[in-house]
Design an enzyme around this catalytic site. Structure first.
Site, PDB file in Angstrom:
ATOM      1  N   SER A  64       0.821  -1.206   0.000  1.00 52.38           N
ATOM      2  CA  SER A  64       0.000   0.000   0.000  1.00 52.38           C
ATOM      3  C   SER A  64       0.858   1.261   0.000  1.00 52.38           C
ATOM      4  O   SER A  64       2.030   1.241   0.354  1.00 52.38           O
ATOM      5  CB  SER A  64      -0.895   0.028   1.236  1.00 52.38           C
ATOM      6  OG  SER A  64      -1.534  -1.209   1.412  1.00 52.38           O
TER       7      SER A  64
HETATM    8  N1  SAH Z   1      -0.637  -5.083   3.996  1.00 56.51           N
HETATM    9  C1  SAH Z   1       0.193  -5.377   2.841  1.00 56.51           C
HETATM   10  C2  SAH Z   1      -0.491  -5.078   1.522  1.00 56.51           C
HETATM   11  C3  SAH Z   1      -1.547  -6.067   1.269  1.00 56.51           C
HETATM   12  S1  SAH Z   1      -2.079  -6.313  -0.372  1.00 56.51           S
HETATM   13  C4  SAH Z   1       1.518  -4.677   2.921  1.00 56.51           C
HETATM   14  O1  SAH Z   1       1.798  -3.976   3.890  1.00 56.51           O
HETATM   15  O2  SAH Z   1       2.330  -4.887   2.016  1.00 56.51           O
HETATM   16  C5  SAH Z   1      -3.418  -7.379   0.051  1.00 56.51           C
HETATM   17  C6  SAH Z   1      -3.022  -8.768   0.449  1.00 56.51           C
HETATM   18  O3  SAH Z   1      -4.203  -9.442   0.853  1.00 56.51           O
HETATM   19  C7  SAH Z   1      -2.428  -9.585  -0.694  1.00 56.51           C
HETATM   20  O4  SAH Z   1      -1.154 -10.023  -0.348  1.00 56.51           O
HETATM   21  C8  SAH Z   1      -3.399 -10.754  -0.834  1.00 56.51           C
HETATM   22  O5  SAH Z   1      -2.768 -11.993  -1.121  1.00 56.51           O
HETATM   23  C9  SAH Z   1      -4.059 -10.804   0.525  1.00 56.51           C
HETATM   24  N2  SAH Z   1      -5.374 -11.438   0.562  1.00 56.51           N
HETATM   25  C10 SAH Z   1      -6.407 -11.333  -0.306  1.00 56.51           C
HETATM   26  N3  SAH Z   1      -7.434 -12.096   0.111  1.00 56.51           N
HETATM   27  C11 SAH Z   1      -7.050 -12.710   1.255  1.00 56.51           C
HETATM   28  C12 SAH Z   1      -7.674 -13.632   2.154  1.00 56.51           C
HETATM   29  N4  SAH Z   1      -8.912 -14.099   1.973  1.00 56.51           N
HETATM   30  N5  SAH Z   1      -6.962 -14.040   3.226  1.00 56.51           N
HETATM   31  C13 SAH Z   1      -5.701 -13.612   3.455  1.00 56.51           C
HETATM   32  N6  SAH Z   1      -5.058 -12.742   2.635  1.00 56.51           N
HETATM   33  C14 SAH Z   1      -5.726 -12.299   1.557  1.00 56.51           C
END
Ligand code: SAH
Length: 217
Positions: A64
């Site tokens: 993000s």
């Molecule tokens: N917080 C992260 C950015 C996250 S991007 C950072 O600091 O870099 C969103 C993430 O959510 C992705 O890696 C994706 O794989 C994960 N995601 C999507 N659906 C999900 C689910 N049902 N359970 C766990 N993770 C999930």
């Protein structure tokens, strides 16, 4: 090779951008000063790690935008006693910021590879209060529940029921809601003695919360 003065200027600009976009909580700013975002961005985009923009990471996901990380963390009102759940580990950057503010951080991602790479960074930084799991975070983490704070960094159409159920009374959850291909709303949910209080914070754009574990590795 970047020398010290260049490094200091870059850090000052990074913090200035955060403040000018509304990140004013000193504890959040200190955490973001301490945790080097450059460690969480690999490859082609590494040199842009200090710019206020989202960047691609492995598995087609994104780290993000720093100001969004700051605003979400600020909205979560984390205290040093809190047990926090983050859904969507991604690069691990947001979890590392939370680890500076909370007692304990659990973070889950559906991509095994992202969890593995994030764990390596947590170990290298000695962030011993973070535990990362590969799991479908839409079900929360029943074994560790309830949580004082929950932060979701992928967008669902509505707040997932299991996450609402795993929030303590008095607890706060911050999450983006809305369709994945449209602008979503960042909302804050407070669990009251009876029911929940919802508060809309700002428009955001996140990758979707996807059901089930990823099968691509
Ligand atoms: N917080 C992260 C950015 C996250 S991007 C950072 O600091 O870099 C969103 C993430 O959510 C992705 O890696 C994706 O794989 C994960 N995601 C999507 N659906 C999900 C689910 N049902 N359970 C766990 N993770 C999930």
């Amino acid at each position: 090779m970047i020398d010290d003065s260049e490094d200091a200027t870059r850090k000052m600009q990074f913090l200035f951008a955060l403040r000018s976009r509304g990140v004013t909580d000193q504890r959040v700013l200190s955490a973001m000063e301490k945790i080097d975002r450059g460690l969480f961005v690999r490859g082609l985009f590494a040199e842009r790690a200090y710019e206020d923009m989202p960047l691609p990471i492995a598995c087609g996901q994104t780290i993000s935008q720093p100001s969004v990380v700051g605003l979400m963390t600020q909205a979560l009102e984390v205290t040093p006693r809190d047990k926090v759940l983050e859904v969507g580990t991604g690069s691990g950057y947001q979890a590392a910021i939370l680890s500076q503010l909370a007692r304990r951080v659990y973070t889950v991602d559906r991509h095994r590879r992202l969890v593995r790479e994030a764990r390596d960074i947590f170990d290298a930084l000695d962030l011993v209060n973070i535990t990362a799991f590969t799991a479908d975070g839409s079900f929360g983490l029943p074994d560790q529940a309830p949580f004082d704070r929950i932060l979701v960094t992928a967008a669902a159409e509505d707040p997932p029921g299991p996450l609402l159920a795993q929030l303590k009374i008095g607890g706060i959850m911050v999450l983006p809601v809305g369709q994945s291909d449209a602008v979503q709303s960042l909302i804050r949910v407070r669990r009251l003695e009876q029911g929940f209080d919802y508060d809309e914070l700002r428009p955001v754009r996140f990758v979707p919360l996807v059901e089930g574990l990823a099968r691509d590795e």
